[in-house]
Design a protein around this motif. Structure first.
Motif, mmCIF file in Angstrom:
data_model
loop_
_atom_site.group_PDB
_atom_site.id
_atom_site.type_symbol
_atom_site.label_atom_id
_atom_site.label_comp_id
_atom_site.label_asym_id
_atom_site.label_seq_id
_atom_site.Cartn_x
_atom_site.Cartn_y
_atom_site.Cartn_z
ATOM 1 N N ALA A 105 0.728 -1.217 0.115
ATOM 2 C CA ALA A 105 -0.051 -0.073 0.049
ATOM 3 C C ALA A 105 0.956 1.192 -0.052
ATOM 4 C CB ALA A 105 -0.705 0.206 1.079
ATOM 5 N N MET A 106 0.146 2.421 -0.468
ATOM 6 C CA MET A 106 0.967 3.672 -0.554
ATOM 7 C C MET A 106 0.025 4.729 -0.173
ATOM 8 S SD MET A 106 3.553 3.587 -3.782
ATOM 9 C CE MET A 106 5.146 2.883 -3.594
ATOM 10 N N PRO A 107 0.481 5.869 0.268
ATOM 11 C CA PRO A 107 -0.270 6.996 0.810
ATOM 12 C C PRO A 107 -0.853 7.837 -0.289
ATOM 13 C CG PRO A 107 1.681 7.561 1.339
ATOM 14 C CD PRO A 107 1.874 6.057 0.556
ATOM 15 N N VAL A 108 -1.941 8.614 -0.117
ATOM 16 C CA VAL A 108 -2.500 9.466 -0.918
ATOM 17 C C VAL A 108 -2.442 10.832 -0.263
ATOM 18 C CG1 VAL A 108 -4.743 10.269 -2.203
ATOM 19 C CG2 VAL A 108 -4.113 8.079 -2.245
ATOM 20 N N LEU B 172 7.161 -5.857 -7.049
ATOM 21 C CA LEU B 172 7.409 -5.384 -8.286
ATOM 22 C C LEU B 172 6.278 -4.519 -9.019
ATOM 23 C CD1 LEU B 172 8.391 -9.103 -9.722
ATOM 24 C CD2 LEU B 172 10.021 -7.146 -8.914
ATOM 25 N N LEU B 173 5.183 -4.257 -8.325
ATOM 26 C CA LEU B 173 4.211 -3.549 -8.961
ATOM 27 C C LEU B 173 4.217 -2.158 -7.938
ATOM 28 C CD1 LEU B 173 1.240 -6.238 -8.671
ATOM 29 C CD2 LEU B 173 2.426 -5.136 -10.735
ATOM 30 N N LEU B 174 5.211 -1.938 -7.094
ATOM 31 C CA LEU B 174 5.287 -0.658 -6.625
ATOM 32 C C LEU B 174 5.127 0.580 -7.333
ATOM 33 C CD1 LEU B 174 7.518 -1.533 -3.612
ATOM 34 C CD2 LEU B 174 4.909 -1.014 -3.515
ATOM 35 N N PRO B 175 5.880 0.513 -8.679
ATOM 36 C CA PRO B 175 6.134 1.462 -9.544
ATOM 37 C C PRO B 175 4.609 2.036 -10.153
ATOM 38 C CG PRO B 175 7.949 0.123 -9.876
ATOM 39 C CD PRO B 175 7.012 -0.577 -8.842
ATOM 40 N N LEU C 220 1.785 1.255 -8.590
ATOM 41 C CA LEU C 220 0.926 1.848 -7.624
ATOM 42 C C LEU C 220 1.357 3.143 -7.253
ATOM 43 C CD1 LEU C 220 -0.777 1.245 -5.123
ATOM 44 C CD2 LEU C 220 0.811 0.375 -3.712
ATOM 45 N N ARG C 221 2.581 3.197 -7.214
ATOM 46 C CA ARG C 221 3.157 4.766 -6.821
ATOM 47 C C ARG C 221 2.416 5.992 -8.194
ATOM 48 N NH1 ARG C 221 6.706 6.895 -3.838
ATOM 49 N NH2 ARG C 221 7.759 5.006 -3.603
ATOM 50 N N ALA C 222 2.409 5.515 -9.417
ATOM 51 C CA ALA C 222 1.965 6.124 -10.310
ATOM 52 C C ALA C 222 0.181 6.495 -10.050
ATOM 53 C CB ALA C 222 2.056 5.525 -11.786
ATOM 54 N N VAL C 223 -0.351 5.648 -9.564
ATOM 55 C CA VAL C 223 -1.871 5.753 -9.386
ATOM 56 C C VAL C 223 -1.970 6.592 -7.767
ATOM 57 C CG1 VAL C 223 -3.983 4.466 -8.068
ATOM 58 C CG2 VAL C 223 -2.595 3.672 -10.272
ATOM 59 N N THR C 224 -1.165 6.575 -7.004
ATOM 60 C CA THR C 224 -1.321 7.285 -5.845
ATOM 61 C C THR C 224 -0.762 8.651 -6.091
ATOM 62 O OG1 THR C 224 0.728 6.468 -4.920
ATOM 63 C CG2 THR C 224 -1.156 5.450 -4.052
#
Length: 247
Positions: free
Chosen positions: A197-200, A227-230, A232-236
């Motif tokens: 998970a990543m913050p918004v 591996l999907l963190l990039p 996820l970061r693009a979305v957040t």
């Protein structure tokens, strides 16, 4: 909040998790069965709860309708949804959006993929504070008093072998999340489910929500999800920008 309203809210949250008997509801409220029945009758009269054929009480159809109507008013969720849908299609896993509302962290949206096993999480329900990746991603960037206020409701129950069971360990985990910028649920609530998970952030740079990618460990363990963190970061980042945030 009046005692009767508090009890009504507690009942709605309790039966939203699973259908309950009158005795179970009374025990949950720590009141006499007749007291629970009076509140239940009022809720049922207004369609907010319903009594099933097996005698248990569940969420009423009117409440579901109100929830759907209210969901349309959440501009935040509407702004985020296209990004969440796109992320779900990209990775083929379940996507959650959770937000900090007062002293609660709740699921605001959930994107599930066709043919996948349904996860327990429900839109509008509170997250399990000491296990959820989204709660860690949000709380790691809050002031100590906000963390104290939210975590006062945590029970630290041990669900799996990896569950964090103390505030001290939880605080240590938040420090790690704050440093690296993302969090995990390492099969801490259900031993076959994990997430990243990543913050918004909003226009004032406050962390107000979090997005997670959740998967069955048999389909994707933490190494695979990382591996999907990039993505996820693009979305957040995009959702944060929609809320007025600027890097």
């Amino acid at each position: 909040m009046s005692q009767s309203v508090e009890r009504a809210v507690e009942i709605l949250e309790f039966v939203a998790i699973a259908p309950r008997t009158q005795s179970e509801i009374a025990a949950h409220l720590d009141v006499h069965r007749s007291t629970a029945l009076r509140v239940l009758q009022t809720l049922t009269d207004y369609g907010l709860t319903r009594k099933r054929d097996d005698g248990k009480y569940s969420v009423g159809y009117r409440l579901a309708g109100l929830a759907n109507a209210a969901r349309e008013q959440f501009d935040f969720a509407n702004v985020a949804r296209p990004y969440l849908v796109g992320l779900g299609e990209l990775c083929s896993h379940t996507i959650h959006l959770a937000a900090l509302e007062g002293r609660r962290i709740i699921y605001v949206d959930k994107i599930e993929q066709p043919g996948m096993i349904k996860l327990f999480s429900q839109i509008g329900a509170s997250v399990c504070l000491h296990t959820a990746g989204v709660s860690k991603a949000i709380l790691a960037f809050q002031t100590p008093d906000v963390v104290d206020s939210v975590m006062a409701a945590a029970d630290y129950d041990k669900h799996t072998s990896t569950t964090i069971t103390s505030r001290a360990r939880f605080d240590s985990e938040l420090a790690v999340v704050a440093e690296r910028g993302w969090s995990v649920d390492d099969a801490e609530y259900e031993d076959y489910v994990n997430c990243v998970a990543m913050p918004v952030r909003d226009a004032s740079n406050r962390v107000v929500a979090a997005v997670s990618i959740t998967a069955l460990k048999g389909r994707a363990d933490l190494s695979a999800l990382e591996l999907l963190l990039p993505d996820l970061r693009a979305v957040t980042d995009n959702v944060s920008k929609e809320l007025g945030w600027r890097p």
